[in-house]
Design a protein around this motif. Structure first.
Motif, PDB file in Angstrom:
ATOM      1  N   TRP A   3      -7.362 -78.422  31.971  1.00 19.55           N
ATOM      2  CA  TRP A   3      -8.106 -77.228  31.572  1.00 19.55           C
ATOM      3  C   TRP A   3      -9.527 -77.559  31.181  1.00 19.55           C
ATOM      4  O   TRP A   3     -10.447 -76.803  31.437  1.00 19.55           O
ATOM      5  CB  TRP A   3      -7.399 -76.529  30.423  1.00 19.55           C
ATOM      6  N   ARG A   7     -17.961 -67.670  29.259  1.00 15.70           N
ATOM      7  CA  ARG A   7     -17.249 -68.925  29.059  1.00 15.70           C
ATOM      8  C   ARG A   7     -16.665 -68.936  27.654  1.00 15.70           C
ATOM      9  O   ARG A   7     -17.296 -68.460  26.720  1.00 15.70           O
ATOM     10  CB  ARG A   7     -18.212 -70.103  29.195  1.00 15.70           C
ATOM     11  N   ILE A  31      -3.993 -68.561  26.467  1.00 12.87           N
ATOM     12  CA  ILE A  31      -3.627 -67.283  27.057  1.00 12.87           C
ATOM     13  C   ILE A  31      -2.314 -67.399  27.811  1.00 12.87           C
ATOM     14  O   ILE A  31      -1.469 -66.523  27.777  1.00 12.87           O
ATOM     15  CB  ILE A  31      -4.705 -66.820  28.056  1.00 12.87           C
ATOM     16  N   ILE A  39     -12.814 -63.291  28.628  1.00 10.25           N
ATOM     17  CA  ILE A  39     -12.803 -64.577  29.302  1.00 10.25           C
ATOM     18  C   ILE A  39     -13.158 -64.434  30.775  1.00 10.25           C
ATOM     19  O   ILE A  39     -13.591 -65.391  31.408  1.00 10.25           O
ATOM     20  CB  ILE A  39     -11.433 -65.243  29.095  1.00 10.25           C
ATOM     21  N   SER A  40     -12.994 -63.209  31.317  1.00  9.52           N
ATOM     22  CA  SER A  40     -13.429 -63.034  32.703  1.00  9.52           C
ATOM     23  C   SER A  40     -14.907 -62.649  32.762  1.00  9.52           C
ATOM     24  O   SER A  40     -15.435 -62.393  33.830  1.00  9.52           O
ATOM     25  CB  SER A  40     -12.562 -61.994  33.420  1.00  9.52           C
ATOM     26  N   SER A  41     -15.569 -62.575  31.609  1.00 10.22           N
ATOM     27  CA  SER A  41     -17.006 -62.275  31.592  1.00 10.22           C
ATOM     28  C   SER A  41     -17.850 -63.436  31.082  1.00 10.22           C
ATOM     29  O   SER A  41     -18.975 -63.620  31.513  1.00 10.22           O
ATOM     30  CB  SER A  41     -17.296 -61.066  30.692  1.00 10.22           C
ATOM     31  N   LEU A  51     -17.102 -67.920  37.232  1.00  5.35           N
ATOM     32  CA  LEU A  51     -17.669 -66.902  36.340  1.00  5.35           C
ATOM     33  C   LEU A  51     -18.876 -66.215  36.964  1.00  5.35           C
ATOM     34  O   LEU A  51     -19.151 -65.061  36.690  1.00  5.35           O
ATOM     35  CB  LEU A  51     -18.091 -67.545  35.030  1.00  5.35           C
ATOM     36  N   GLU A  52     -19.608 -66.947  37.820  1.00  6.42           N
ATOM     37  CA  GLU A  52     -20.838 -66.384  38.366  1.00  6.42           C
ATOM     38  C   GLU A  52     -20.555 -65.158  39.239  1.00  6.42           C
ATOM     39  O   GLU A  52     -21.179 -64.122  39.090  1.00  6.42           O
ATOM     40  CB  GLU A  52     -21.612 -67.438  39.165  1.00  6.42           C
ATOM     41  N   TYR A  71     -11.766 -77.677  34.049  1.00  6.62           N
ATOM     42  CA  TYR A  71     -11.933 -76.476  34.853  1.00  6.62           C
ATOM     43  C   TYR A  71     -12.996 -75.553  34.272  1.00  6.62           C
ATOM     44  O   TYR A  71     -13.042 -75.305  33.084  1.00  6.62           O
ATOM     45  CB  TYR A  71     -10.609 -75.720  34.941  1.00  6.62           C
ATOM     46  N   ASN A  72     -13.852 -75.025  35.164  1.00  4.59           N
ATOM     47  CA  ASN A  72     -14.861 -74.078  34.700  1.00  4.59           C
ATOM     48  C   ASN A  72     -14.506 -72.681  35.139  1.00  4.59           C
ATOM     49  O   ASN A  72     -14.687 -72.324  36.251  1.00  4.59           O
ATOM     50  CB  ASN A  72     -16.223 -74.426  35.280  1.00  4.59           C
ATOM     51  N   ILE A 105     -14.003 -68.360  43.546  1.00  2.97           N
ATOM     52  CA  ILE A 105     -14.266 -67.478  42.406  1.00  2.97           C
ATOM     53  C   ILE A 105     -14.564 -68.303  41.159  1.00  2.97           C
ATOM     54  O   ILE A 105     -13.810 -69.189  40.782  1.00  2.97           O
ATOM     55  CB  ILE A 105     -13.079 -66.546  42.163  1.00  2.97           C
ATOM     56  N   ASN A 160      -9.343 -63.452  38.748  1.00  3.11           N
ATOM     57  CA  ASN A 160     -10.361 -63.234  37.726  1.00  3.11           C
ATOM     58  C   ASN A 160     -10.954 -64.508  37.155  1.00  3.11           C
ATOM     59  O   ASN A 160     -11.700 -64.450  36.180  1.00  3.11           O
ATOM     60  CB  ASN A 160      -9.778 -62.427  36.576  1.00  3.11           C
ATOM     61  N   ALA A 161     -10.558 -65.652  37.706  1.00  2.00           N
ATOM     62  CA  ALA A 161     -11.055 -66.937  37.207  1.00  2.00           C
ATOM     63  C   ALA A 161     -10.671 -67.182  35.761  1.00  2.00           C
ATOM     64  O   ALA A 161     -11.312 -67.948  35.060  1.00  2.00           O
ATOM     65  CB  ALA A 161     -12.578 -67.046  37.367  1.00  2.00           C
ATOM     66  N   ILE A 162      -9.611 -66.513  35.312  1.00  2.00           N
ATOM     67  CA  ILE A 162      -9.130 -66.804  33.963  1.00  2.00           C
ATOM     68  C   ILE A 162      -8.322 -68.093  33.995  1.00  2.00           C
ATOM     69  O   ILE A 162      -8.346 -68.890  33.082  1.00  2.00           O
ATOM     70  CB  ILE A 162      -8.269 -65.636  33.437  1.00  2.00           C
ATOM     71  N   ARG A 204      -8.693 -70.713  26.170  1.00  2.00           N
ATOM     72  CA  ARG A 204      -8.384 -70.290  27.532  1.00  2.00           C
ATOM     73  C   ARG A 204      -6.958 -70.676  27.916  1.00  2.00           C
ATOM     74  O   ARG A 204      -6.216 -69.883  28.474  1.00  2.00           O
ATOM     75  CB  ARG A 204      -9.371 -70.927  28.496  1.00  2.00           C
TER      76      ARG A 204
END
Lengths: 433, 281
Positions: free
Chosen positions: A429, A222, A414, A218-220, B67-68, A432-433, B65, B48-50, A411
């Motif tokens: 949520w 979407r 979690i 999820i940190s890599s 995903l980019e 939020y992106n 912060i 981490n933008a989680i 997301r």
């Protein structure tokens, strides 16, 4: 972005297809299927008593000697003794058929005695042989010439062919039974596919959650990309498996099955085929003309579209369930709400075969949860183009929407340790992106 | 490099982070400390933008912060996970490519790291076959393979034997020398003392202690000295408490009266003591 989806698709696909369990299951299932198909035939072949049976007929009326003609597997001897005496004298026979008198008299009976439980196939044969003879004798007794032919002629089967006019007034043969068969068969296929591979999607999502790889994923990427990649990747796994099965099935039908088919069955099948050749020929022609009437190409294309659309929508719902729950056991009970619309769809589909233009059928073929099944049943009955296009658009849009939603739930999930998210939180949520 | 500005985050009634601010300068190793449930993981997830903060902001090189720019971050979560059904090599490559490396770059970096950590022979093993420590190494590689500018490591040494823990420690230090900024979240105070330049101690969602590690230890000094003297021909080692207002020389004079001093040094409190003291107060 689409690059990452492609990457996820290929990884999901490759990871599952190269698994040992996948290879084994894919190869084993058709073998099991073939065994189930062939085994009864084999057992019947082995189990059937090939020795010639002898049946002693004790005919008190003396009328039925000609009714019994010897066959390859069954010989008849005619005995004049009392039943008990005959039993002592003819211990070698399989059984005794005792006819007390003229069988047209309702008081008289035919009775079969034997030491062993009589074989039902043999009983059926004897009864047929005897009643055919008695019937024929009766017909002859009226003394009307050519009566048998007259009776045969008079038992005419009446069929009603249904013809539908299109807008230009040209005629199309329709057949509701073929439509029904087709619709239900495709409904069954969709149902099986949804559950086998939709379940796989759910399992995959739950696993990702429970082994915590999702924090890295999820940190890599979407969540939407993740869900989309997973759903499509697993769909390709399913299609691969289906393709292999169809291939193996085809080879089996063409080469292996005939080899196992016992000779006698083949010959009896042939005779049956000859008997009803005329009739079958008619029916076959009817199927062809009906199919031509409903435009085969159109049906196939739409079947594929609805099949894939139906799978995608339900798989995204399974993904949402997987994203919302914490473990495998919880996920099982949450699949019930997904099952209900499919079952509903099947019931409506059965109803729609009889009432394809009813409002229930119309609405259920637009609602995305039932449309893949209901619309397929309605298709042979000339559905308007705008209805088909609209229902497909709704179906695919709902798929994208549910996938998006399941990504959001994933997301949010979690951070939800055993706590149910509120709608306000879900909305937050979602933005939020 | 990283600026956390007044970040708050609540889960229902529970306030996980309460107006946290911190700044991680370029090129240092930053310690994120705190007892269990203090809010460290939540903060790391925000970085981490989680997850998103309720209020406040997290800036990476001045940018919010998302995903980019999260691709510039390497994150080793505390609870680790890999796909059990995948081979080691495939898995590392997959995660590298998800972080945006090309297939070629992913292969090159993977070969480099497999050699460096001496795990080339594992390449075709299933993740399932690996021991916990082995999987940990693979996960470490997957975290650093895309050469992130900022590395966030949540308990990086747990699960390792002393030998492998040291190998990982050396690799972290090497990456740091090469310019990677590291955020280290750990309960292992020895490694905090040995590795971190600065720390933030979080307790109940608040930053209760912040600053340079050496300065913090200086600030918490209690005037305790290790003294070795020869008294009646015997070597005696003692920890001596300085009296309030007493100078070092005055203390030495007091001590010298009883015997010859061979060693006199101040004992700075360990991070462990400071941690316990700060959290309990």
């Amino acid at each position: 972005m689409s690059n990452k989806i492609a990457l996820i698709i290929s990884n999901e696909y490759y990871m599952r297809v190269t698994k040992k369990s996948f290879v084994i299951l894919t190869l084993l299932t058709p073998i099991l299927f073939v065994v189930v198909l062939v085994l009864p035939a084999l057992i019947m072949n082995i189990g059937s008593d090939s020795s010639v049976k002898t049946i002693a007929v004790i005919d008190r009326s003396g009328l039925y000697r000609e009714a019994f003609t010897d066959r390859d597997d069954c010989k008849f001897i005619f005995v004049d003794d009392d039943l008990q005496q005959a039993r002592k004298q003819h211990s070698e026979v399989t059984g005794f058929l005792y006819i007390t008198g003229d069988l047209t008299d309702s008081l008289q009976t035919a009775c079969y005695y034997s030491d062993r439980q009589p074989n039902s196939e043999l009983m059926l044969d004897l009864r047929k042989q005897l009643s055919k003879y008695v019937n024929q004798k009766r017909i002859d007794s009226y003394g009307i010439p050519n009566l048998s032919e007259i009776i045969a002629e008079s038992t005419q089967r009446v069929k009603i062919t249904t013809v539908k006019w299109d807008k230009n007034g040209s005629e199309h043969l329709t057949s509701s039974s073929i439509a029904e068969m087709f619709g239900l068969l495709s409904a069954l296929l969709i149902y099986m596919f949804i559950f086998a591979y939709g379940g796989m999607v759910m399992q995959g999502v739950v696993q990702e959650k429970s082994n915590r790889i999702m924090e890295i994923l999820i940190s890599s990427v979407r969540p939407f990309e993740l869900m989309m990649g997973k759903i499509i990747g697993i769909a390709l796994v399913g299609l691969t498996q289906f393709a292999i099965w169809v291939l193996i099935g085809g080879i089996t039908m063409a080469y292996i099955l005939p080899a196992f088919m016992p000779e006698t069955q083949m010959s009896s099948a042939e005779s049956v085929a000859q008997l009803s050749a005329m009739q079958q020929n008619n029916e076959f022609q009817e199927i062809v003309t009906t199919l031509m009437g409903i435009n085969l190409m159109k049906i196939i294309v739409l079947f594929v579209l609805y099949f894939i659309g139906g799978y995608l929508l339900y798989a995204s719902m399974f993904a949402a369930v997987g994203a919302a729950v914490d473990n495998q056991t919880d996920s099982q009970q949450f699949t019930i709400p997904i099952t209900i619309p499919i079952i509903l769809g099947i019931f409506v589909a059965i109803y729609a075969t009889n009432n394809p233009d009813s409002s229930l059928a119309f609405w259920c073929s637009l609602i995305p949860f039932t449309s893949p099944i209901v619309m397929l049943v309605r298709l042979p009955f000339e559905v308007a183009w705008w209805e088909i296009v609209l229902s497909l658009i709704i179906l695919y849009l709902s798929f994208v929407g549910t996938t998006w939603l399941s990504g959001k739930i994933y997301r949010t999930g979690i951070l939800m340790y055993g706590k149910t998210p509120t709608w306000k939180e879900i909305w937050k949520w979602a933005r939020y992106n | 490099m990283l600026i956390i500005n007044n970040v708050s985050k609540s889960f229902g009634q529970k306030r996980a982070l309460d107006h946290i601010s911190l700044e991680v300068p370029d090129g240092i190793i930053y310690g994120l400390l705190g007892p269990n449930g203090a809010g460290k993981t939540t903060l790391i997830r925000i970085i981490n933008a989680i997850t998103a903060p309720d209020s406040g902001e997290a800036l990476l090189d001045g940018q919010p912060i998302s995903l980019e720019n999260a691709a510039q971050i390497g994150y080793l979560p505390e609870e680790r996970g890999l796909y059990k059904d995948m081979r080691v090599g495939e898995h590392v490559r997959y995660l590298a490519r998800l972080k945006g490396l090309s297939d070629l770059q992913a292969r090159e970096q993977m070969n480099l790291w497999f050699k460096r950590l001496d795990i080339e022979s594992w390449r075709f093993k299933n993740i399932e076959e690996l021991s916990k420590g082995m999987a940990q190494k693979v996960q470490f590689i997957a975290t650093v393979i895309h050469r992130p500018k900022l590395l966030i490591l949540d308990e990086p040494f747990s699960g390792f034997d002393p030998v492998n823990a040291d190998i990982i420690r050396q690799e972290i230090l090497r990456l740091n020398r090469e310019g990677t900024t590291v955020i280290l979240s750990t309960h292992n105070m020895e490694s905090v003392e040995a590795m971190c330049n600065r720390i933030t101690l979080i307790n109940n969602g608040r930053a209760v202690l912040q600053g340079d590690v050496q300065q913090i230890r200086q600030q918490h000094r209690k005037g305790i000295y290790r003294v070795v003297r020869t008294i009646d021909g015997e070597q005696v080692e003692q920890n001596v408490q300085k009296l309030p207002g007493e100078s070092n020389n005055a203390l030495i004079q007091r001590l010298v009266a009883e015997g010859e001093i061979s060693t006199f040094e101040e004992i700075l409190p360990s991070m462990n003591d400071i941690f316990i003291q700060t959290v309990q107060s």
